[in-house]
Structure formats: C-alpha cells, structure tokens
Write an enzyme that holds these catalytic residues in place. Structure first.
Site, PDB file in Angstrom:
ATOM      1  N   SER A 281      96.522  44.217  46.597  1.00 39.72           N
ATOM      2  CA  SER A 281      95.172  43.678  46.724  1.00 39.72           C
ATOM      3  C   SER A 281      94.859  42.930  45.439  1.00 39.72           C
ATOM      4  O   SER A 281      95.412  43.246  44.376  1.00 39.72           O
ATOM      5  CB  SER A 281      94.219  44.853  46.908  1.00 39.72           C
ATOM      6  OG  SER A 281      93.014  44.613  46.243  1.00 39.72           O
ATOM      7  N   SER A 282      93.967  41.928  45.531  1.00 35.87           N
ATOM      8  CA  SER A 282      93.701  41.112  44.338  1.00 35.87           C
ATOM      9  C   SER A 282      92.975  41.908  43.258  1.00 35.87           C
ATOM     10  O   SER A 282      92.887  41.453  42.119  1.00 35.87           O
ATOM     11  CB  SER A 282      92.914  39.867  44.716  1.00 35.87           C
ATOM     12  OG  SER A 282      91.712  40.235  45.335  1.00 35.87           O
ATOM     13  N   CYS A 283      92.465  43.107  43.583  1.00 31.33           N
ATOM     14  CA  CYS A 283      91.746  43.885  42.555  1.00 31.33           C
ATOM     15  C   CYS A 283      92.695  44.521  41.544  1.00 31.33           C
ATOM     16  O   CYS A 283      92.261  45.152  40.601  1.00 31.33           O
ATOM     17  CB  CYS A 283      90.872  44.945  43.189  1.00 31.33           C
ATOM     18  SG  CYS A 283      91.818  46.301  43.864  1.00 31.33           S
TER      19      CYS A 283
ATOM     20  N   HIS B  73      82.281  43.815  52.886  1.00 33.31           N
ATOM     21  CA  HIS B  73      82.338  42.644  52.021  1.00 33.31           C
ATOM     22  C   HIS B  73      81.375  41.594  52.561  1.00 33.31           C
ATOM     23  O   HIS B  73      80.745  41.763  53.595  1.00 33.31           O
ATOM     24  CB  HIS B  73      83.765  42.120  51.922  1.00 33.31           C
ATOM     25  CG  HIS B  73      84.589  42.987  51.024  1.00 33.31           C
ATOM     26  ND1 HIS B  73      84.495  42.922  49.657  1.00 33.31           N
ATOM     27  CD2 HIS B  73      85.475  43.960  51.301  1.00 33.31           C
ATOM     28  CE1 HIS B  73      85.297  43.816  49.124  1.00 33.31           C
ATOM     29  NE2 HIS B  73      85.915  44.468  50.100  1.00 33.31           N
TER      30      HIS B  73
ATOM     31  N   TRP C  66      72.614  38.590  48.989  1.00 29.50           N
ATOM     32  CA  TRP C  66      72.617  39.348  47.721  1.00 29.50           C
ATOM     33  C   TRP C  66      72.902  38.407  46.552  1.00 29.50           C
ATOM     34  O   TRP C  66      73.781  37.533  46.647  1.00 29.50           O
ATOM     35  CB  TRP C  66      73.708  40.407  47.731  1.00 29.50           C
ATOM     36  CG  TRP C  66      73.469  41.545  48.679  1.00 29.50           C
ATOM     37  CD1 TRP C  66      72.442  41.701  49.556  1.00 29.50           C
ATOM     38  CD2 TRP C  66      74.312  42.697  48.843  1.00 29.50           C
ATOM     39  NE1 TRP C  66      72.584  42.867  50.258  1.00 29.50           N
ATOM     40  CE2 TRP C  66      73.720  43.501  49.836  1.00 29.50           C
ATOM     41  CE3 TRP C  66      75.507  43.129  48.241  1.00 29.50           C
ATOM     42  CZ2 TRP C  66      74.283  44.711  50.244  1.00 29.50           C
ATOM     43  CZ3 TRP C  66      76.063  44.321  48.650  1.00 29.50           C
ATOM     44  CH2 TRP C  66      75.453  45.104  49.638  1.00 29.50           C
TER      45      TRP C  66
ATOM     46  N   LEU D  95     101.901  45.938  50.639  1.00 32.31           N
ATOM     47  CA  LEU D  95     100.706  45.120  50.553  1.00 32.31           C
ATOM     48  C   LEU D  95      99.782  45.621  49.449  1.00 32.31           C
ATOM     49  O   LEU D  95      99.345  46.776  49.504  1.00 32.31           O
ATOM     50  CB  LEU D  95      99.995  45.250  51.896  1.00 32.31           C
ATOM     51  CG  LEU D  95      99.135  44.104  52.257  1.00 32.31           C
ATOM     52  CD1 LEU D  95     100.012  42.971  52.731  1.00 32.31           C
ATOM     53  CD2 LEU D  95      98.200  44.530  53.366  1.00 32.31           C
TER      54      LEU D  95
ATOM     55  N   LYS E 251      97.688  50.873  43.627  1.00 29.51           N
ATOM     56  CA  LYS E 251      98.367  49.680  44.157  1.00 29.51           C
ATOM     57  C   LYS E 251      99.372  49.121  43.143  1.00 29.51           C
ATOM     58  O   LYS E 251     100.449  48.659  43.521  1.00 29.51           O
ATOM     59  CB  LYS E 251      97.339  48.597  44.523  1.00 29.51           C
ATOM     60  CG  LYS E 251      96.562  48.917  45.797  1.00 29.51           C
ATOM     61  CD  LYS E 251      97.451  48.767  47.001  1.00 29.51           C
ATOM     62  CE  LYS E 251      96.754  49.054  48.312  1.00 29.51           C
ATOM     63  NZ  LYS E 251      97.682  49.091  49.448  1.00 29.51           N
TER      64      LYS E 251
ATOM     65  N   ARG F 141      84.144  32.632  45.705  1.00 33.24           N
ATOM     66  CA  ARG F 141      85.190  33.513  46.220  1.00 33.24           C
ATOM     67  C   ARG F 141      86.140  32.721  47.113  1.00 33.24           C
ATOM     68  O   ARG F 141      85.747  31.739  47.752  1.00 33.24           O
ATOM     69  CB  ARG F 141      84.591  34.642  47.072  1.00 33.24           C
ATOM     70  CG  ARG F 141      83.707  35.630  46.350  1.00 33.24           C
ATOM     71  CD  ARG F 141      84.493  36.557  45.443  1.00 33.24           C
ATOM     72  NE  ARG F 141      83.624  37.555  44.822  1.00 33.24           N
ATOM     73  CZ  ARG F 141      82.957  37.365  43.678  1.00 33.24           C
ATOM     74  NH1 ARG F 141      83.048  36.214  43.042  1.00 33.24           N
ATOM     75  NH2 ARG F 141      82.197  38.323  43.174  1.00 33.24           N
TER      76      ARG F 141
ATOM     77  N   PRO G 119      97.233  40.031  48.766  1.00 34.95           N
ATOM     78  CA  PRO G 119      96.299  39.139  49.457  1.00 34.95           C
ATOM     79  C   PRO G 119      94.957  39.005  48.758  1.00 34.95           C
ATOM     80  O   PRO G 119      94.496  39.927  48.096  1.00 34.95           O
ATOM     81  CB  PRO G 119      96.123  39.801  50.823  1.00 34.95           C
ATOM     82  CG  PRO G 119      96.594  41.185  50.687  1.00 34.95           C
ATOM     83  CD  PRO G 119      97.410  41.307  49.432  1.00 34.95           C
TER      84      PRO G 119
ATOM     85  N   TYR H 228      91.783  52.695  42.968  1.00 39.21           N
ATOM     86  CA  TYR H 228      92.551  51.997  44.008  1.00 39.21           C
ATOM     87  C   TYR H 228      93.563  51.055  43.355  1.00 39.21           C
ATOM     88  O   TYR H 228      94.731  51.004  43.744  1.00 39.21           O
ATOM     89  CB  TYR H 228      91.548  51.217  44.861  1.00 39.21           C
ATOM     90  CG  TYR H 228      92.124  50.439  45.993  1.00 39.21           C
ATOM     91  CD1 TYR H 228      92.589  51.088  47.133  1.00 39.21           C
ATOM     92  CD2 TYR H 228      92.185  49.049  45.944  1.00 39.21           C
ATOM     93  CE1 TYR H 228      93.109  50.362  48.194  1.00 39.21           C
ATOM     94  CE2 TYR H 228      92.691  48.319  47.004  1.00 39.21           C
ATOM     95  CZ  TYR H 228      93.142  48.979  48.124  1.00 39.21           C
ATOM     96  OH  TYR H 228      93.653  48.264  49.173  1.00 39.21           O
TER      97      TYR H 228
HETATM   98  P1  GDP Z   1      83.474  41.123  45.623  1.00 39.27           P
HETATM   99  O1  GDP Z   1      84.279  39.903  45.977  1.00 39.27           O
HETATM  100  O2  GDP Z   1      84.319  42.267  45.158  1.00 39.27           O
HETATM  101  O3  GDP Z   1      82.369  40.788  44.654  1.00 39.27           O
HETATM  102  O4  GDP Z   1      82.822  41.682  46.954  1.00 39.27           O
HETATM  103  P2  GDP Z   1      81.737  41.231  48.045  1.00 39.27           P
HETATM  104  O5  GDP Z   1      82.428  40.553  49.160  1.00 39.27           O
HETATM  105  O6  GDP Z   1      81.008  42.508  48.379  1.00 39.27           O
HETATM  106  O7  GDP Z   1      80.703  40.240  47.343  1.00 39.27           O
HETATM  107  C1  GDP Z   1      80.990  38.892  47.078  1.00 39.27           C
HETATM  108  C2  GDP Z   1      79.723  38.139  46.650  1.00 39.27           C
HETATM  109  O8  GDP Z   1      78.868  37.966  47.804  1.00 39.27           O
HETATM  110  C3  GDP Z   1      78.865  38.856  45.601  1.00 39.27           C
HETATM  111  O9  GDP Z   1      78.381  37.870  44.706  1.00 39.27           O
HETATM  112  C4  GDP Z   1      77.726  39.422  46.428  1.00 39.27           C
HETATM  113  O10 GDP Z   1      76.553  39.622  45.682  1.00 39.27           O
HETATM  114  C5  GDP Z   1      77.539  38.302  47.466  1.00 39.27           C
HETATM  115  N1  GDP Z   1      76.793  38.706  48.670  1.00 39.27           N
HETATM  116  C6  GDP Z   1      75.750  38.015  49.212  1.00 39.27           C
HETATM  117  N2  GDP Z   1      75.248  38.652  50.279  1.00 39.27           N
HETATM  118  C7  GDP Z   1      76.005  39.761  50.455  1.00 39.27           C
HETATM  119  C8  GDP Z   1      75.954  40.830  51.397  1.00 39.27           C
HETATM  120  O11 GDP Z   1      75.118  40.885  52.289  1.00 39.27           O
HETATM  121  N3  GDP Z   1      76.906  41.793  51.286  1.00 39.27           N
HETATM  122  C9  GDP Z   1      77.862  41.753  50.302  1.00 39.27           C
HETATM  123  N4  GDP Z   1      78.793  42.737  50.251  1.00 39.27           N
HETATM  124  N5  GDP Z   1      77.905  40.762  49.371  1.00 39.27           N
HETATM  125  C10 GDP Z   1      76.984  39.790  49.433  1.00 39.27           C
END
Ligand code: GDP
Length: 317
Positions: free
Chosen positions: A110-112, A182, A205, A108, A143, A212, A166, A139
């Site tokens: 990861s998309s990163c 996340h 944030w 497995l 992978k 996504r 994934p 990481y």
């Molecule tokens: P990424 O897919 O690697 O960027 O990881 P994240 O899941 O941490 O963030 C995805 C997006 O969600 C980014 O644009 C973040 O700024 C946004 N986001 C909004 N609110 C939140 C929060 O409370 N926590 C996190 N981790 N991301 C947030």
C-alpha cells in the site's frame, strides 16, 4: 521470460476484498483455475491451517491480497490487531507458498508504506528513508515486512516472489461507511443521498486543495496480472496512473456523476491530511502497462455499483 497464468492453479488470497474480488473478475479471462478459500474454512492467521491448505490445494501462483485493512480510526484503536494479523497472514502465506513450491507470488502492499515526507511523485526507492505517518504506522510496518519477506525468500531461496504498491484505489466493493471510508466512496454516497433527499448542499471535508491520485480497482487488477506475467525482481513496483487531482475537482466530478446540482460546503473541522500523494510510476510504465479507465468513467462505474448494491454495500463497519 514471461510467466504464463494459462493452465495454472492461481490462488487469490483475500478474494472477498475490493482488490481480491477485482482480481477474481480479471482472472476469469486468463484461462486459469482460480482458487479461493473462505475464512471459515481456513483462517490465514492460522499457520497450521494455511500449510495444510497449500499442501492439499497445490496452487502454482498466488496473489496475496488478504490483509486487515481500515482507516485512521481503526488503525489507532486496534494497533495490535493491525500488526499481528497482517504479519501472521503474510508470514503464513508467503512461507507456505515457498514450502509447497509455488512458482510465482505477488504480494500487495500500500502507498502508506512510504515516509510521511517522501518526495512527490514518490519513487520506489523512497522506502525506509524517513519516519512513517504515525496514524497508520502499524499497518505500514507490517506491509514493509511483507515486501521485505518476498525479497528475502528471493535472495535466500531463489523464489520468484514480487511486490506491488497500489495507490488509492476505488470501485466496486469499496467501503461506503462515512466515518471510515476514503474520499471517493464517501462523496459518492453523500452526493447520491443529498440528491435523493433534495438537500441543497454537499459537505466536503477540509479545504479541497489537497491532491490525490486514484486508480480504478479493475485497472489495478489488470496491472497486477500484467506484473505477475512480466515482472521478476527484488524491488517492489508502484501501481498508479501517475496523475493526481485536487479534492475540489474530484468533488465536482462526483457531483456531476451523481446528478447533484447543489452547493459544496467545506467542513474545515476535518483534516486535509497530506497536501499531495502521487506515485512515481516510471517502473510500471517501463513494463508496458497503461491504465484504461479514466477518472470520469471510473467514477461513473463506482457510482452505478453503489446505486445497484446499496442494500448490501459496506455502509457501516
Ligand atoms: P488520505 O488520502 O489518506 O488523506 O485519505 P482520504 O481518502 O480519507 O482523504 C483524502 C482527502 O479527501 C482529504 O483531504 C480529506 O479531507 C478529503 N475529503 C473530503 N471529503 C471527504 C469525505 O467525505 N471523506 C473522506 N474520507 N475524505 C474527504
């Protein structure tokens, strides 16, 4: 030429993680014997221990879902651990699986692993076409080595070892630590706590415009079991649903699931990250697999799980 799990001894490495535990749930309906091992018994970073475990337990098939995982902060703080532990775990398990005659192994990723500026949606052949996102390169490099190892054992020894990549997964067993999690588990926890406390606003944030792709971990486990049965080849396979959503729309959905009716406030001091991250799932779809859990249903399920397991969920790491 499909590989049948029925009647087989199937080792899930990493059964306590979000994906590993979903695999154990999914395999319960496959009429196979599921093998797991706790870290106290055998640390997968210990080559002798792993070889002894394989010799004693003789699995027929292996899902390699064990890894040291973590967000930006953890990657940045412990780069040596991320590289070393992941290289050791996968090196030991893949090699021991080969030596003990395992018939099929799924690694497995990861998309990163994809370059920071990969085309969207990201096709499998974008691998190694450009520089990685520096924050999680440790990481990602490990992978990439893991999936190349599967390819190398296939090429040199004819081993039927495959890899799957994934997309962003969510669901039961997720990490709900607000600093390190996340976006989905963070929003679920924040919306729930805001509603309970009667707080009028929920902080998102960034701008909310990034997009996504999300896949429920039970769908991911189903796709992995499917690939184990039907896929055999040197190239890795992306695992996703092929659709993305803006963070703002996602936040509205989570707020609705959690019964939060207040305002959304943007914290612009937090990063947006990459504008879009979506996998090209043409290869997966061609094998005949489709996701079953819509984002609405999946979020409701993840929310229920969080509420029921709040006391024991990973709220801080
Ligand atoms: P990424 O897919 O690697 O960027 O990881 P994240 O899941 O941490 O963030 C995805 C997006 O969600 C980014 O644009 C973040 O700024 C946004 N986001 C909004 N609110 C939140 C929060 O409370 N926590 C996190 N981790 N991301 C947030």
């Amino acid at each position: 030429m499909s590989y049948r799990l029925a009647g087989k001894r199937v080792f899930v490495a990493g059964h306590r993680g979000m994906v590993g535990s979903a695999l154990v749930r999914r395999l319960a309906s496959e009429d196979c014997e599921v093998l797991t091992v706790s870290r106290d018994q055998t640390d997968l970073r210990d080559q002798d221990g792993v070889r002894r475990w394989f010799a004693a337990n003789r699995p027929d098939a292996v899902f390699l879902a064990a890894a040291r995982v973590g967000g930006i902060l953890a990657n940045d703080t412990y780069p040596a651990d991320f590289l070393h532990d992941n290289l050791a775990i996968q090196g030991n398990v893949i090699d021991a699986a080969f030596r003990s005659g395992v018939g099929k192994l799924l690694f497995l990723g990861s998309s990163c692993i994809y370059p920071k500026h990969a085309p969207q949606p990201i096709p499998e052949d974008a691998l190694l076409t450009g520089p990685l996102e520096p924050t999680n390169q440790w990481y990602a490099i490990a992978k990439i080595a893991g999936l190349k190892m599967c390819e190398a054992y296939r090429r040199q020894h004819g081993a039927d070892f495959i890899s799957a990549m994934p997309t962003n997964l969510y669901g039961p067993g997720d990490n709900f630590d607000l600093e390190k999690s996340h976006v989905i588990p963070a929003l679920i926890r924040k919306a729930h706590e805001a509603r309970l406390a009667g707080v009028p606003s929920l902080t998102v944030w960034g701008t909310g415009t990034p997009r996504r792709e999300f896949l429920h971990v039970d769908d991911a486990a189903d796709a992995l079991v499917h690939l184990m049965a039907v896929y055999s080849g040197p190239g890795h396979v992306n695992v996703g649903c092929g659709e993305d959503v803006s963070i703002l729309d996602l936040t509205r959905m989570v707020a609705s699931v959690a019964g939060f009716e207040g305002n959304l406030v943007h914290d612009l001091s937090k990063p947006d990250g990459t504008p879009r991250k979506l996998m090209d799932v043409t290869r997966l779809k061609a094998t005949g697999w489709e996701p079953r859990i819509s984002l609405e249903e999946g979020l409701a399920d993840a929310f229920r799980w969080f509420v029921q397991h709040q006391a024991t969920a990973r709220l801080s790491v």
